[in-house]
Design an enzyme around this catalytic site. Structure first.
Site, PDB file in Angstrom:
ATOM      1  N   ARG A 184       0.833  -1.194   0.000  1.00 34.02           N
ATOM      2  CA  ARG A 184       0.000   0.000   0.000  1.00 34.02           C
ATOM      3  C   ARG A 184       0.872   1.251   0.000  1.00 34.02           C
ATOM      4  O   ARG A 184       1.795   1.376   0.806  1.00 34.02           O
ATOM      5  CB  ARG A 184      -0.924   0.021   1.219  1.00 34.02           C
ATOM      6  CG  ARG A 184      -1.835   1.234   1.201  1.00 34.02           C
ATOM      7  CD  ARG A 184      -2.954   1.147   2.173  1.00 34.02           C
ATOM      8  NE  ARG A 184      -3.829   2.327   2.002  1.00 34.02           N
ATOM      9  CZ  ARG A 184      -4.728   2.693   2.874  1.00 34.02           C
ATOM     10  NH1 ARG A 184      -4.925   1.981   3.964  1.00 34.02           N
ATOM     11  NH2 ARG A 184      -5.458   3.759   2.660  1.00 34.02           N
TER      12      ARG A 184
ATOM     13  N   ARG B 187      -7.483  -1.054  -2.088  1.00 32.92           N
ATOM     14  CA  ARG B 187      -6.221  -1.163  -1.356  1.00 32.92           C
ATOM     15  C   ARG B 187      -5.926  -2.615  -0.986  1.00 32.92           C
ATOM     16  O   ARG B 187      -6.833  -3.401  -0.749  1.00 32.92           O
ATOM     17  CB  ARG B 187      -6.235  -0.286  -0.114  1.00 32.92           C
ATOM     18  CG  ARG B 187      -7.462  -0.492   0.727  1.00 32.92           C
ATOM     19  CD  ARG B 187      -7.829   0.649   1.589  1.00 32.92           C
ATOM     20  NE  ARG B 187      -8.020   1.849   0.832  1.00 32.92           N
ATOM     21  CZ  ARG B 187      -8.415   2.992   1.320  1.00 32.92           C
ATOM     22  NH1 ARG B 187      -8.674   3.094   2.593  1.00 32.92           N
ATOM     23  NH2 ARG B 187      -8.553   4.054   0.579  1.00 32.92           N
TER      24      ARG B 187
ATOM     25  N   ASP C 239      -5.751  -2.210   4.577  1.00 33.68           N
ATOM     26  CA  ASP C 239      -6.135  -0.981   5.259  1.00 33.68           C
ATOM     27  C   ASP C 239      -6.227  -1.295   6.747  1.00 33.68           C
ATOM     28  O   ASP C 239      -6.994  -2.164   7.151  1.00 33.68           O
ATOM     29  CB  ASP C 239      -7.491  -0.502   4.722  1.00 33.68           C
ATOM     30  CG  ASP C 239      -7.897   0.865   5.242  1.00 33.68           C
ATOM     31  OD1 ASP C 239      -7.011   1.629   5.682  1.00 33.68           O
ATOM     32  OD2 ASP C 239      -9.098   1.170   5.197  1.00 33.68           O
TER      33      ASP C 239
ATOM     34  N   ASP D 258      -6.848   0.677  10.303  1.00 38.45           N
ATOM     35  CA  ASP D 258      -7.239   1.931  10.939  1.00 38.45           C
ATOM     36  C   ASP D 258      -7.406   1.725  12.436  1.00 38.45           C
ATOM     37  O   ASP D 258      -8.093   0.789  12.860  1.00 38.45           O
ATOM     38  CB  ASP D 258      -8.581   2.431  10.383  1.00 38.45           C
ATOM     39  CG  ASP D 258      -8.482   2.947   8.967  1.00 38.45           C
ATOM     40  OD1 ASP D 258      -7.428   3.503   8.603  1.00 38.45           O
ATOM     41  OD2 ASP D 258      -9.460   2.785   8.217  1.00 38.45           O
TER      42      ASP D 258
END
Length: 158
Positions: free
Chosen positions: A84, A95, A98, A100
């Site tokens: 990424r 993507r 990911d 988060d």
């Protein structure tokens, strides 16, 4: 001192399941960090630009001695190892991986590049479903509701 953090995990490019597995393995290998629980992996429709493949999404509860910024730096580095490149991607585009930070203890933080709780946490079923599985009764700062209750609010509006 250890802190409880919750991390959302998603992938919709390449071998999605392998990206998630590798991401979890790398999180577990972080210094001062252990994985407490991982949700079931679910498949969800993408949001954002048209033409994307479905996502695989999950959430992990980690216990960490890393501060929020160090944890963010670590998960961004993990994303990078999976190919990424955030600076070259379209907002909400596809993507490989990911990661988060959704929550970090009861912390409320809004700094450059780091907002905790995640600012769209309460709007995203693909985050709330896995989070409600591993922490259904966790009272979220700002919203003062549990993941289960926030999910119920979303479902009542659909």
């Amino acid at each position: 001192m250890t802190n409880d953090a919750y991390i959302a995990i998603g992938s919709n490019l390449g071998d999605r399941a392998e990206h998630i597995r590798a991401g979890l393995h790398a999180i577990a290998a972080l210094e001062k960090t252990s994985i407490i629980a991982v949700s079931t992996v679910i498949e969800t429709d993408p949001i954002g630009p048209a033409g994307q493949d479905p996502y695989l999404n999950a959430a992990a509860h980690v216990r960490t001695g890393l501060n929020p910024r160090a944890l963010l730096d670590a998960v961004l580095a993990i994303e990078s190892t999976r190919g990424r490149v955030r600076t070259q991607e379209e907002r909400w585009g596809p993507r490989t991986l990911d990661l988060d930070i959704l929550l970090y203890d009861n912390l409320i933080l809004d700094e450059d590049g780091l907002c905790i709780p995640h600012p769209r946490l309460h709007q995203r079923p693909f985050v709330l479903i896995p989070l409600a599985e591993i922490a259904p009764d966790l009272l979220l700062p700002i919203h003062k509701k549990t993941p289960r209750a926030l999910l119920g609010v979303l479902e009542s509006h659909s």
